[in-house]
Design a protein around this motif. Sequence first.
Motif, PDB file in Angstrom:
ATOM      1  N   ASN A 292       0.837  -1.210   0.000  1.00  0.00           N
ATOM      2  CA  ASN A 292       0.000   0.000   0.000  1.00  0.00           C
ATOM      3  C   ASN A 292       0.870   1.259   0.000  1.00  0.00           C
ATOM      4  O   ASN A 292       0.569   2.247  -0.694  1.00  0.00           O
ATOM      5  CB  ASN A 292      -0.919  -0.003   1.227  1.00  0.00           C
ATOM      6  CG  ASN A 292      -1.993  -1.099   1.137  1.00  0.00           C
ATOM      7  OD1 ASN A 292      -2.353  -1.522   0.035  1.00  0.00           O
ATOM      8  ND2 ASN A 292      -2.491  -1.569   2.264  1.00  0.00           N
ATOM      9  N   ASN A 293       1.991   1.206   0.758  1.00  0.00           N
ATOM     10  CA  ASN A 293       2.898   2.371   0.790  1.00  0.00           C
ATOM     11  C   ASN A 293       3.523   2.606  -0.584  1.00  0.00           C
ATOM     12  O   ASN A 293       3.626   3.746  -1.058  1.00  0.00           O
ATOM     13  CB  ASN A 293       3.990   2.155   1.840  1.00  0.00           C
ATOM     14  CG  ASN A 293       3.443   2.195   3.265  1.00  0.00           C
ATOM     15  OD1 ASN A 293       2.411   2.836   3.522  1.00  0.00           O
ATOM     16  ND2 ASN A 293       4.106   1.517   4.187  1.00  0.00           N
ATOM     17  N   ARG A 294       3.959   1.490  -1.222  1.00  0.00           N
ATOM     18  CA  ARG A 294       4.565   1.639  -2.548  1.00  0.00           C
ATOM     19  C   ARG A 294       3.561   2.180  -3.559  1.00  0.00           C
ATOM     20  O   ARG A 294       3.879   3.012  -4.396  1.00  0.00           O
ATOM     21  CB  ARG A 294       5.136   0.303  -3.029  1.00  0.00           C
ATOM     22  CG  ARG A 294       6.411  -0.102  -2.301  1.00  0.00           C
ATOM     23  CD  ARG A 294       7.156  -1.170  -3.092  1.00  0.00           C
ATOM     24  NE  ARG A 294       6.403  -2.427  -3.155  1.00  0.00           N
ATOM     25  CZ  ARG A 294       6.505  -3.402  -2.259  1.00  0.00           C
ATOM     26  NH1 ARG A 294       7.308  -3.271  -1.206  1.00  0.00           N
ATOM     27  NH2 ARG A 294       5.798  -4.504  -2.401  1.00  0.00           N
TER      28      ARG A 294
ATOM     29  N   GLN B  68       3.220   5.802  -2.935  1.00  0.00           N
ATOM     30  CA  GLN B  68       4.358   6.558  -3.446  1.00  0.00           C
ATOM     31  C   GLN B  68       4.313   6.659  -4.965  1.00  0.00           C
ATOM     32  O   GLN B  68       4.606   7.713  -5.539  1.00  0.00           O
ATOM     33  CB  GLN B  68       5.662   5.887  -2.999  1.00  0.00           C
ATOM     34  CG  GLN B  68       5.921   5.980  -1.504  1.00  0.00           C
ATOM     35  CD  GLN B  68       7.156   5.201  -1.097  1.00  0.00           C
ATOM     36  OE1 GLN B  68       7.823   4.600  -1.931  1.00  0.00           O
ATOM     37  NE2 GLN B  68       7.456   5.191   0.222  1.00  0.00           N
ATOM     38  N   ALA B  69       3.960   5.525  -5.617  1.00  0.00           N
ATOM     39  CA  ALA B  69       3.856   5.557  -7.081  1.00  0.00           C
ATOM     40  C   ALA B  69       2.786   6.542  -7.526  1.00  0.00           C
ATOM     41  O   ALA B  69       2.963   7.280  -8.508  1.00  0.00           O
ATOM     42  CB  ALA B  69       3.555   4.154  -7.608  1.00  0.00           C
ATOM     43  N   GLU B  70       1.680   6.559  -6.834  1.00  0.00           N
ATOM     44  CA  GLU B  70       0.621   7.511  -7.187  1.00  0.00           C
ATOM     45  C   GLU B  70       1.114   8.944  -7.019  1.00  0.00           C
ATOM     46  O   GLU B  70       0.827   9.818  -7.856  1.00  0.00           O
ATOM     47  CB  GLU B  70      -0.609   7.248  -6.307  1.00  0.00           C
ATOM     48  CG  GLU B  70      -1.344   5.948  -6.642  1.00  0.00           C
ATOM     49  CD  GLU B  70      -2.503   5.701  -5.698  1.00  0.00           C
ATOM     50  OE1 GLU B  70      -2.632   6.465  -4.710  1.00  0.00           O
ATOM     51  OE2 GLU B  70      -3.282   4.746  -5.949  1.00  0.00           O
ATOM     52  N   ASN B  71       1.891   9.181  -5.951  1.00  0.00           N
ATOM     53  CA  ASN B  71       2.425  10.540  -5.749  1.00  0.00           C
ATOM     54  C   ASN B  71       3.382  10.933  -6.863  1.00  0.00           C
ATOM     55  O   ASN B  71       3.356  12.068  -7.360  1.00  0.00           O
ATOM     56  CB  ASN B  71       3.133  10.621  -4.396  1.00  0.00           C
ATOM     57  CG  ASN B  71       2.164  10.495  -3.223  1.00  0.00           C
ATOM     58  OD1 ASN B  71       0.976  10.853  -3.357  1.00  0.00           O
ATOM     59  ND2 ASN B  71       2.640   9.990  -2.099  1.00  0.00           N
TER      60      ASN B  71
ATOM     61  N   GLN C  74       3.049  13.869  -9.531  1.00  0.00           N
ATOM     62  CA  GLN C  74       4.095  14.890  -9.696  1.00  0.00           C
ATOM     63  C   GLN C  74       4.509  15.002 -11.165  1.00  0.00           C
ATOM     64  O   GLN C  74       4.701  16.111 -11.691  1.00  0.00           O
ATOM     65  CB  GLN C  74       5.311  14.515  -8.830  1.00  0.00           C
ATOM     66  CG  GLN C  74       6.406  15.576  -8.788  1.00  0.00           C
ATOM     67  CD  GLN C  74       5.947  16.847  -8.094  1.00  0.00           C
ATOM     68  OE1 GLN C  74       5.099  16.799  -7.218  1.00  0.00           O
ATOM     69  NE2 GLN C  74       6.504  17.978  -8.524  1.00  0.00           N
ATOM     70  N   LYS C  75       4.674  13.833 -11.825  1.00  0.00           N
ATOM     71  CA  LYS C  75       5.041  13.846 -13.240  1.00  0.00           C
ATOM     72  C   LYS C  75       3.966  14.485 -14.089  1.00  0.00           C
ATOM     73  O   LYS C  75       4.238  15.217 -15.039  1.00  0.00           O
ATOM     74  CB  LYS C  75       5.314  12.418 -13.726  1.00  0.00           C
ATOM     75  CG  LYS C  75       6.621  11.840 -13.195  1.00  0.00           C
ATOM     76  CD  LYS C  75       6.863  10.454 -13.748  1.00  0.00           C
ATOM     77  CE  LYS C  75       8.176   9.900 -13.231  1.00  0.00           C
ATOM     78  NZ  LYS C  75       8.444   8.538 -13.740  1.00  0.00           N
ATOM     79  N   GLU C  76       2.680  14.189 -13.761  1.00  0.00           N
ATOM     80  CA  GLU C  76       1.588  14.812 -14.504  1.00  0.00           C
ATOM     81  C   GLU C  76       1.626  16.328 -14.357  1.00  0.00           C
ATOM     82  O   GLU C  76       1.447  17.081 -15.323  1.00  0.00           O
ATOM     83  CB  GLU C  76       0.258  14.255 -14.010  1.00  0.00           C
ATOM     84  CG  GLU C  76      -0.014  12.814 -14.416  1.00  0.00           C
ATOM     85  CD  GLU C  76      -1.321  12.301 -13.840  1.00  0.00           C
ATOM     86  OE1 GLU C  76      -1.921  13.041 -13.018  1.00  0.00           O
ATOM     87  OE2 GLU C  76      -1.731  11.181 -14.203  1.00  0.00           O
TER      88      GLU C  76
END
Length: 520
Positions: A81-83, A86-89, A93-95
């Motif tokens: 869930n943490n990963r 982080q991936a969603e964050n 950020q990239k978007e």
Amino acid sequence: MTILITSINSILAIILGAVALLAGFGAGIFFWHSALKNKSRKIISEAETEAEVIRKEKILQAKERFLQLKAEHEKVINEKNNRVAQAENRIKQKELTLSQKIEEAQRRKNEAETIRENLNIQLELVDKKHEELEKLHRQQVEKLETISGLSAEEAKNNLIESLKEEAKTGAMSYINEILDEAKMTANKEAKRIVIQTIQRVAAENAIENAVTVFHIDSDEMKGRIIGREGRNIRALEAATGVEIIVDDTPEAIVLSAFDPVRREIARLALHQLVTDGRIHPARIEEIVEKTKKQVEEEILEVGKRTAIDLGIHGLHPELIRLVGKMKYRSSYGQNLLMHSREVANLASIMAAELGLNPKIAKRAGLLHDIGKVPDDEPELPHAILGMKMAEKYKEKPEICNAIGAHHDETEMTTLISPIVQVCDAISGARPGARREVVESYIKRLKELESLALQYPGVTKTYAIQAGRELRVIVGAEKVNDKEAEGLSFEIARKIQNEMTYPGQIKITVIRETRAVNYAK
């Protein structure tokens, strides 16, 4: 009757004893079975109790394992869930960054469109100005042509010729300045290295001849050497390939041959025959064959000793034999082995002074003339033949190139090659080291003079100082001072490219003007 009663009593007693025994045995079996049954019940009861304890322990262990697995599973789920978070964050950020870049690109595109429009407007203005300048230029050119009386093409050609002459003069002056500067900076250091190298290697210069004089104790031995009707001397000449001259010279016989190995074999064989006293054709053939083997062994020993003295290791046995064979070869009167040893030492010292590998230089210097001593002599220059032999016996490429390039038969690819070439010239140019045949010497001087006579404006040429200097006299009305400098440079370059010579040749161009009158 009494016996019968006694017998019956005995039988009854036996029967009763047997019944009593059976009864006791049955009672024993009954009691043993009862005891065994009680013990089995006790064991079963204990086993049931122990099984209950074990079952409870296993249930507890299973519950603990379940709780442990549950905790690990929850930990893994939390990490995932943490990963994911982080991936969603990162994606968000990239978007955000991508959106900013798209906006920046759109802004730059708009600015570029604006700049392009401005440039188009400025280009139109520049085109108009260019047309006006072209018109003004044509008008100016027409005015200049009218004033000067020359067309634009003629004026252009005159200007080009003037610039070419000026550039040629400037280039020659620049070349002379560069040469003077190079001489000031490099000549001193080069002289120091060469002089130190020559001083540190002192070699004996021995002149080899085509004949060997064999001394005998008395002239009576000459008749024995000649033999009956000359059969001994004919057998000796046939076995050795050497011409034996027996003349009126007291206590001496001359051995004549251009091959020093054959002369040495003949000398040693003749010495053994004279010492032994038995001189006849069969003995001569035996002694000559034995002497050939001795000389071959001596050649190998000389090659090994030379390699050891110079500190050269790992030479192929055939190369060692060729090095030893150099002892019996000469080049322009200079012993080839002494020359090769001298070149090896010179090259080693010079390479060390220049920061190169002295061992490779010494090896190349020793082997540079092995093409002069092969058993078969093909129609190849000795440098090329030596290079091929070195390649055949697995010598390093830089050594093979140094051997093949020391007379410029191949292109030099390593820094060792020019060092070996220079050291070969130094060894050959020592005073008294070599002697030339008069005809070849005169031919070389004539070629040197005729080469300079080919240039326009040259009136006379003189090769002086044994071909070490070439003086070129030019006509003062045909060649000016600048052209004289260029002529000296061109002649030197042509001599380097077309001629082979030891050392260096100085080219002096002389231009003088003489005014002559007669008083009557």
